[in-house]
Motif scaffolding. Structure first.
Motif, PDB file in Angstrom:
ATOM      1  N   GLU A  80       0.903  -1.193   0.321  1.00  0.00           N
ATOM      2  CA  GLU A  80      -0.246   0.020  -0.100  1.00  0.00           C
ATOM      3  C   GLU A  80       0.703   1.049  -0.174  1.00  0.00           C
ATOM      4  O   GLU A  80       0.325   2.625  -0.549  1.00  0.00           O
ATOM      5  N   ARG A  81       1.896   1.577   0.818  1.00  0.00           N
ATOM      6  CA  ARG A  81       2.738   2.834   0.662  1.00  0.00           C
ATOM      7  C   ARG A  81       3.418   2.515  -0.848  1.00  0.00           C
ATOM      8  O   ARG A  81       3.643   3.642  -1.167  1.00  0.00           O
ATOM      9  N   ALA A  82       3.727   1.325  -1.018  1.00  0.00           N
ATOM     10  CA  ALA A  82       4.557   0.889  -2.400  1.00  0.00           C
ATOM     11  C   ALA A  82       3.501   2.108  -4.442  1.00  0.00           C
ATOM     12  O   ALA A  82       4.094   2.541  -5.056  1.00  0.00           O
ATOM     13  N   ARG A  83       1.779   2.070  -3.162  1.00  0.00           N
ATOM     14  CA  ARG A  83       1.103   1.629  -4.585  1.00  0.00           C
ATOM     15  C   ARG A  83       1.534   2.982  -5.299  1.00  0.00           C
ATOM     16  O   ARG A  83       1.887   2.834  -6.811  1.00  0.00           O
ATOM     17  N   PRO A  84       0.749   3.677  -4.784  1.00  0.00           N
ATOM     18  CA  PRO A  84       0.564   5.351  -5.401  1.00  0.00           C
ATOM     19  C   PRO A  84       2.592   5.386  -6.544  1.00  0.00           C
ATOM     20  O   PRO A  84       2.628   6.214  -7.533  1.00  0.00           O
ATOM     21  N   LEU A  85       3.556   5.296  -5.619  1.00  0.00           N
ATOM     22  CA  LEU A  85       4.346   5.474  -6.781  1.00  0.00           C
ATOM     23  C   LEU A  85       4.979   4.396  -7.885  1.00  0.00           C
ATOM     24  O   LEU A  85       5.415   4.570  -8.928  1.00  0.00           O
ATOM     25  N   ILE A  86       4.764   2.475  -7.845  1.00  0.00           N
ATOM     26  CA  ILE A  86       4.449   2.231  -8.860  1.00  0.00           C
ATOM     27  C   ILE A  86       3.720   2.499  -9.767  1.00  0.00           C
ATOM     28  O   ILE A  86       3.661   2.654 -11.187  1.00  0.00           O
ATOM     29  N   GLU A  87       2.244   2.992  -9.272  1.00  0.00           N
ATOM     30  CA  GLU A  87       1.087   3.226 -10.834  1.00  0.00           C
ATOM     31  C   GLU A  87       1.668   4.866 -11.189  1.00  0.00           C
ATOM     32  O   GLU A  87       1.616   4.823 -12.483  1.00  0.00           O
ATOM     33  N   ALA A  88       2.410   5.803 -10.918  1.00  0.00           N
ATOM     34  CA  ALA A  88       2.835   6.732 -11.072  1.00  0.00           C
ATOM     35  C   ALA A  88       4.043   5.905 -12.127  1.00  0.00           C
ATOM     36  O   ALA A  88       4.348   7.361 -12.921  1.00  0.00           O
ATOM     37  N   GLY A  89       5.574   5.567 -11.720  1.00  0.00           N
ATOM     38  CA  GLY A  89       6.305   5.105 -12.491  1.00  0.00           C
ATOM     39  C   GLY A  89       5.695   4.125 -13.762  1.00  0.00           C
ATOM     40  O   GLY A  89       6.244   3.939 -14.561  1.00  0.00           O
ATOM     41  N   ARG A  90       4.448   3.557 -13.758  1.00  0.00           N
ATOM     42  CA  ARG A  90       3.586   2.781 -14.658  1.00  0.00           C
ATOM     43  C   ARG A  90       4.048   3.145 -15.882  1.00  0.00           C
ATOM     44  O   ARG A  90       4.116   2.637 -16.879  1.00  0.00           O
ATOM     45  N   ASN A  91       3.298   4.751 -15.653  1.00  0.00           N
ATOM     46  CA  ASN A  91       3.692   5.375 -17.410  1.00  0.00           C
ATOM     47  C   ASN A  91       4.403   6.120 -17.381  1.00  0.00           C
ATOM     48  O   ASN A  91       4.325   7.261 -18.510  1.00  0.00           O
ATOM     49  N   ALA A  92       5.502   6.454 -16.567  1.00  0.00           N
ATOM     50  CA  ALA A  92       6.448   7.551 -16.823  1.00  0.00           C
ATOM     51  C   ALA A  92       7.455   7.090 -17.890  1.00  0.00           C
ATOM     52  O   ALA A  92       8.145   6.452 -18.013  1.00  0.00           O
ATOM     53  N   PRO A  93       7.842   8.234 -18.619  1.00  0.00           N
ATOM     54  CA  PRO A  93       9.315   7.827 -19.565  1.00  0.00           C
ATOM     55  C   PRO A  93      10.131   6.309 -18.892  1.00  0.00           C
ATOM     56  O   PRO A  93      10.638   7.591 -17.322  1.00  0.00           O
ATOM     57  N   GLU A  94      10.589   5.895 -19.914  1.00  0.00           N
ATOM     58  CA  GLU A  94      11.723   4.523 -18.508  1.00  0.00           C
ATOM     59  C   GLU A  94      13.182   5.774 -18.563  1.00  0.00           C
ATOM     60  O   GLU A  94      13.041   6.930 -19.392  1.00  0.00           O
ATOM     61  N   GLY A  95      12.832   5.868 -17.266  1.00  0.00           N
ATOM     62  CA  GLY A  95      14.686   6.144 -17.105  1.00  0.00           C
ATOM     63  C   GLY A  95      14.431   7.459 -16.025  1.00  0.00           C
ATOM     64  O   GLY A  95      14.979   8.346 -15.239  1.00  0.00           O
ATOM     65  N   SER A  96      13.204   8.125 -16.185  1.00  0.00           N
ATOM     66  CA  SER A  96      12.741   9.407 -15.550  1.00  0.00           C
ATOM     67  C   SER A  96      13.087   9.368 -13.942  1.00  0.00           C
ATOM     68  O   SER A  96      12.652   7.700 -13.625  1.00  0.00           O
ATOM     69  N   GLU A  97      12.735  10.157 -13.256  1.00  0.00           N
ATOM     70  CA  GLU A  97      13.051   9.712 -11.642  1.00  0.00           C
ATOM     71  C   GLU A  97      11.395   9.058 -11.065  1.00  0.00           C
ATOM     72  O   GLU A  97      11.660   8.800 -10.079  1.00  0.00           O
ATOM     73  N   ALA A  98       9.786   9.086 -11.814  1.00  0.00           N
ATOM     74  CA  ALA A  98       9.350   8.711 -11.476  1.00  0.00           C
ATOM     75  C   ALA A  98       8.805   7.096 -11.779  1.00  0.00           C
ATOM     76  O   ALA A  98       9.057   6.238 -11.135  1.00  0.00           O
ATOM     77  N   TRP A  99       9.702   6.894 -12.940  1.00  0.00           N
ATOM     78  CA  TRP A  99       9.986   5.258 -13.067  1.00  0.00           C
ATOM     79  C   TRP A  99      10.604   4.495 -12.494  1.00  0.00           C
ATOM     80  O   TRP A  99      10.579   3.639 -11.735  1.00  0.00           O
ATOM     81  N   VAL A 100      11.757   5.292 -12.006  1.00  0.00           N
ATOM     82  CA  VAL A 100      12.856   4.630 -10.887  1.00  0.00           C
ATOM     83  C   VAL A 100      12.823   4.731  -9.920  1.00  0.00           C
ATOM     84  O   VAL A 100      12.583   3.002  -9.070  1.00  0.00           O
ATOM     85  N   ALA A 101      11.945   5.757  -9.388  1.00  0.00           N
ATOM     86  CA  ALA A 101      11.126   5.311  -8.230  1.00  0.00           C
ATOM     87  C   ALA A 101       9.752   4.457  -8.108  1.00  0.00           C
ATOM     88  O   ALA A 101       9.678   3.545  -6.584  1.00  0.00           O
ATOM     89  N   GLY A 102       9.029   4.220  -9.053  1.00  0.00           N
ATOM     90  CA  GLY A 102       8.478   2.753  -8.893  1.00  0.00           C
ATOM     91  C   GLY A 102       8.297   1.943  -9.291  1.00  0.00           C
ATOM     92  O   GLY A 102       8.592   0.928  -8.001  1.00  0.00           O
ATOM     93  N   GLN A 103      10.748   1.532  -9.771  1.00  0.00           N
ATOM     94  CA  GLN A 103      10.910   0.506  -9.806  1.00  0.00           C
ATOM     95  C   GLN A 103      11.112  -0.378  -8.500  1.00  0.00           C
ATOM     96  O   GLN A 103      11.250  -0.903  -7.731  1.00  0.00           O
ATOM     97  N   GLN A 104      11.874   0.988  -7.348  1.00  0.00           N
ATOM     98  CA  GLN A 104      12.751   0.889  -6.784  1.00  0.00           C
ATOM     99  C   GLN A 104      11.219   0.647  -5.360  1.00  0.00           C
ATOM    100  O   GLN A 104      11.462  -0.540  -4.789  1.00  0.00           O
ATOM    101  N   ALA A 105      10.035   1.028  -5.602  1.00  0.00           N
ATOM    102  CA  ALA A 105       9.014   0.523  -5.047  1.00  0.00           C
ATOM    103  C   ALA A 105       8.717  -1.180  -5.359  1.00  0.00           C
ATOM    104  O   ALA A 105       8.239  -1.719  -4.051  1.00  0.00           O
ATOM    105  N   TYR A 106       8.776  -0.723  -6.574  1.00  0.00           N
ATOM    106  CA  TYR A 106       8.376  -2.018  -6.386  1.00  0.00           C
ATOM    107  C   TYR A 106       9.300  -3.626  -5.769  1.00  0.00           C
ATOM    108  O   TYR A 106       8.624  -4.816  -5.451  1.00  0.00           O
ATOM    109  N   SER A 107      10.397  -3.133  -5.869  1.00  0.00           N
ATOM    110  CA  SER A 107      11.582  -4.650  -5.819  1.00  0.00           C
ATOM    111  C   SER A 107      11.746  -4.515  -4.480  1.00  0.00           C
ATOM    112  O   SER A 107      11.094  -5.296  -3.297  1.00  0.00           O
ATOM    113  N   ALA A 108      10.833  -3.059  -3.331  1.00  0.00           N
ATOM    114  CA  ALA A 108      10.887  -3.551  -2.124  1.00  0.00           C
ATOM    115  C   ALA A 108       9.718  -4.280  -1.685  1.00  0.00           C
ATOM    116  O   ALA A 108       9.182  -4.506  -0.188  1.00  0.00           O
TER     117      ALA A 108
END
Length: 166
Positions: A80-108
């Protein structure tokens, strides 16, 4: 021309020969007090502490299941903590800050599912040992716990998969 200096090996030998004299240096032989200690009787060995009563298999199984349930609750909180970051990063351009934050949140979130998988492995090893020992009752109890934890694990995997882009 001939060098009249002694070779280094001979110098070393000459230096060590001077150390061979024992005058003025203390002896390495045991002193009188040390001889007495060597003659003294050995202290009797301390008896080993009484072993704790073994935990019944059913209590161990219950503890493993309880740890897995607690880990599942922690996984859900992390998800639940990671969901907003993952969803925001899902449609962000690959390599962007939002995408990286989403990948990190998913990994956590994915890493937080590991304790349930570890509990499954532990129960499976114990089920196998019970089967080898011919302990059918323990094997059946572990199998029931395995079914319960397998459902938890599959639910975790499904929740993580739902967060990945289509």
């Amino acid at each position: 021309m001939r060098n009249h200096l002694l070779p280094p090996f001979l110098l070393l030998c000459a230096g060590l020969a001077g150390c061979a004299e024992t005058t003025g240096f203390p002896s390495l032989a045991p002193r009188p007090i040390e001889r007495e200690v060597l003659r003294a009787e050995a202290v009797p060995p301390v008896p080993a502490p009484a072993e704790a009563a073994p935990i019944p298999a059913s209590a161990e199984i219950a503890e493993i299941v309880a740890r897995a349930l607690a880990a599942d609750a922690a996984f859900k909180a992390e998800l639940e903590r990671a969901r907003p970051l993952i969803e925001a990063g899902r449609n962000a351009p690959e390599g962007s800050e939002a995408w990286v934050a989403g990948q990190q949140a998913y990994s956590a979130a994915d890493a937080s599912s590991a304790p349930v998988a570890e509990a499954l492995g532990e129960l499976d090893r114990r089920r196998e040992a019970a089967a080898d020992a011919g302990d059918g009752a323990t094997e059946a109890a572990i199998t029931d716990a395995l079914v319960q934890l397998q459902a938890l694990y599959e639910a975790q995997r499904a929740q993580l998969a739902a967060l990945m882009p289509a």
